[in-house]
Design an enzyme around this catalytic site. Sequence first.
Site, PDB file in Angstrom:
ATOM      1  N   SER A 158       6.520  -1.134   6.435  1.00 26.31           N
ATOM      2  CA  SER A 158       5.578  -0.338   7.222  1.00 26.31           C
ATOM      3  C   SER A 158       4.160  -0.760   6.877  1.00 26.31           C
ATOM      4  O   SER A 158       3.916  -1.357   5.823  1.00 26.31           O
ATOM      5  CB  SER A 158       5.737   1.139   6.880  1.00 26.31           C
ATOM      6  OG  SER A 158       5.202   1.387   5.595  1.00 26.31           O
ATOM      7  N   ASP A 159       3.241  -0.428   7.740  1.00 31.71           N
ATOM      8  CA  ASP A 159       1.843  -0.526   7.356  1.00 31.71           C
ATOM      9  C   ASP A 159       1.592   0.619   6.370  1.00 31.71           C
ATOM     10  O   ASP A 159       2.369   1.566   6.294  1.00 31.71           O
ATOM     11  CB  ASP A 159       0.916  -0.429   8.574  1.00 31.71           C
ATOM     12  CG  ASP A 159      -0.501  -0.888   8.225  1.00 31.71           C
ATOM     13  OD1 ASP A 159      -0.780  -1.092   7.031  1.00 31.71           O
ATOM     14  OD2 ASP A 159      -1.325  -1.032   9.143  1.00 31.71           O
ATOM     15  N   TRP A 160       0.496   0.537   5.642  1.00 32.42           N
ATOM     16  CA  TRP A 160       0.228   1.525   4.590  1.00 32.42           C
ATOM     17  C   TRP A 160       0.041   2.907   5.206  1.00 32.42           C
ATOM     18  O   TRP A 160      -0.824   3.093   6.059  1.00 32.42           O
ATOM     19  CB  TRP A 160      -0.995   1.087   3.779  1.00 32.42           C
ATOM     20  CG  TRP A 160      -0.609   0.225   2.609  1.00 32.42           C
ATOM     21  CD1 TRP A 160      -0.980   0.413   1.314  1.00 32.42           C
ATOM     22  CD2 TRP A 160       0.251  -0.931   2.594  1.00 32.42           C
ATOM     23  NE1 TRP A 160      -0.402  -0.547   0.511  1.00 32.42           N
ATOM     24  CE2 TRP A 160       0.353  -1.384   1.259  1.00 32.42           C
ATOM     25  CE3 TRP A 160       0.971  -1.626   3.568  1.00 32.42           C
ATOM     26  CZ2 TRP A 160       1.115  -2.483   0.885  1.00 32.42           C
ATOM     27  CZ3 TRP A 160       1.731  -2.725   3.198  1.00 32.42           C
ATOM     28  CH2 TRP A 160       1.792  -3.129   1.867  1.00 32.42           C
TER      29      TRP A 160
END
Length: 764
Positions: free
Chosen positions: A233-235
């Site tokens: 995932s993105d942060w």
Amino acid sequence: MNEYSEKAQQLVAQLTLDEKLSLLTGKNFWGTQPFPRLGVSSMEVADGPYGLRKQVGISDHMGWNKSQPAVAYVSGPGMASSWDKDLIREAGRHLGVEAKAAGVDILLGPAINIVRTPLCGRNFEYYSEDPRLTGEMAAAYIKGVQSTGVGTCIKHFAANNQEKDREYIDAVMDERTLREIYLAAFERPIKEAKPWSVMTALNKVNGDYCSENRTLLQDILRDEWGYEGFVMSDWNGVNDRAKALAAGLDLEMPCSHGVGEERIRQGLADGTVTEEEVDESCRRILCAVLQSEANRDPNATWNEPAHHDFARQLAERCVILLKNEGNILPLSAGTKIAVLGEFATEPRFQMDGSALVNPTRHDVPLEKIKEKAGGQVLYGKGCSRDPEEQAALLAEAERLAAEADVALVFAGLPAGVEAEGKDRKDMKIPAYHDALIRRVLAAQKNTVVVLCNGSPVEMPWEKDAAAIVECFLGGQALGGALANILYGEVNPSGKLPVTFPKALENNPAYLNYPGQGGRVEYQEGVFVGYRYYDVKHIDPLFCFGHGLSYTTFGYGDMTLSAEHMGDDDTLTARVTVTNTGSRAGAEVVQLYVAAPKGAVLRPEKELRGFEKVFLQPGESKTVEFTLTRRDFAYYDMELGEWYAPEGEYKVLAASSSRDVRCEAPVQYHPARIKRREITGWSTIGELRACQAGQEMYGQIRSILKASGNPRVLELPLFDESEQAKERVNDLPLRMVTLLSDNILNNDIMDRLIAECNQKALQTV
Ligand code: BGC
């Protein structure tokens, strides 16, 4: 299957459920969960699409806290301006070497979303408005990094085209647009270069968060494209952890302090997640962990001076000469010059947010210019945000510009104007930079404007500038590269990877940005960038693919390996390019394909290949491109596949999207012709366009004729003049029923239609 798969599978079998769940979420900000009892270490990731951002102290994802010193290379559009696959592969290799020496297993790059609007705050990371250029650059980058044994993580999948509301905006578009533009940018590098990881975008696409989007992660990425790596995932980009896992998101980053694990546990309990899905995600992550372990080298080092030097060579091949009236450039040593603008001493050379690098050093353009100038160099800061100071500085700049033979004005977008997490408000450079340019232009006609910006800017003063040099964000060695270009030691060869429109209002996304109510509709469809400006006949300020050189290039004729082509064939296009000037230089030969007009509106032409050729004066080289079915196809939403309709296509070789130098036609014959059902609302024209329809039209006329009804016989259907034929072409079959005094009633018509549809495949 990945060579580490079997071992990973065995490890999964030895993990407890708790351990498995802990592996599916980061251990901290940058690493995965280790399992010392099984000899499994933590896999470390770090940012830096264009320079390593390895944080050892306090960590963040916005570039707030310092990272270890690393070389800041040219930004995304900067790299793409090179149009040079070998060079970008080399850039990737340099990044990989630095990452390896820093103990980083996976570099969080390349960042490759399409530049849809010039306002997107992260355009400085993204390559281009065109998926082909983006895809080729990304593939080269990935191959370069991964050749060092360090993995890459291509991001942000998909359609992260604005920073405004990036955490939740729903990018809504039809499938054709998604496939042809936004996914095509990812498809090539993922298939061809096999990045170890894919990072999901924060936003939604067509209703689902990217991290929970099964269509994107499973149906397309894994099932269609055959991707075998893992998805992270993105942060902070996970909304519903259980749904995300079931959709195909393997690793949640960064650590969610037990929350993600608990959600998956609940998912297992309520049946929304299966243990097989948990195991499969663990296996995919462990494959990368094992690969990392096999590739690590605790003794790895890197050579800072050599990397800084490479950063300069890279910048030299990326800088774009947009305008050069009267060949004012290159400058000769000894010319009295006035260097003006704050960027001359404090250049804006790198990005922001998670792409911010702690540079090992940076070259100051003014100093590098002085080394070449061999004469008097005047300098004035020229601008300030403080109005009083600005007035004095402008007056001084005007005086210096008038005193010199040539003025060099540095301007662009200062840090903070474009940034991760926010978009720009307009396409202008700040007023205090703009005022400096105008003042200098009024005082000195020999003015060269040097721009440093991550995204297109408006240039209302363009006509008055003798020369314009676009650097994008040129990296820490830009100063030296620029001096070499300005003084002709290096011949500029960059070309624009994005269109610079005259005004923001011209941009295709203008009316559908930034969206409302959490939705942004991509109503311009596939008409992004030059595809839009071409079809609307709007002259941009500088078009896609534009860039000048200190030499000139001539193109020979386009030759094609065949006049006809089918779905399984490949077509070779060849064109010879000659350096017709007196300096060595490089030309980017751009290959476009123009589709015939048909039932589906398509761009006037689309980039299908490019090659950068280096030529000595007088030298010629033949460039060769191989085209396949996909290069002629669009994504047909009814068929749910790529489709190249029958017809005459043109293959074009161009020096820019608006400077086509030669072309040749090719006749395309698809193996299967798209069948379009005849209905009561099909027109006579549509009938006439295919064999079965022509036969049906013959039957219609015979039935009507046989009736002997004088009113019916007077219908234009029996008028053989071209004019009448033209008129009846638009007549729907239901209207024929009506006009026929019910001789050809709906029952008969329906029977004829059914027979016709039975008979044959029909052309669109
Ligand atoms: C960015 C990613 C980056 C991550 C880690 C996020 O805010 O969108 O591109 O890799 O932070 O810093």
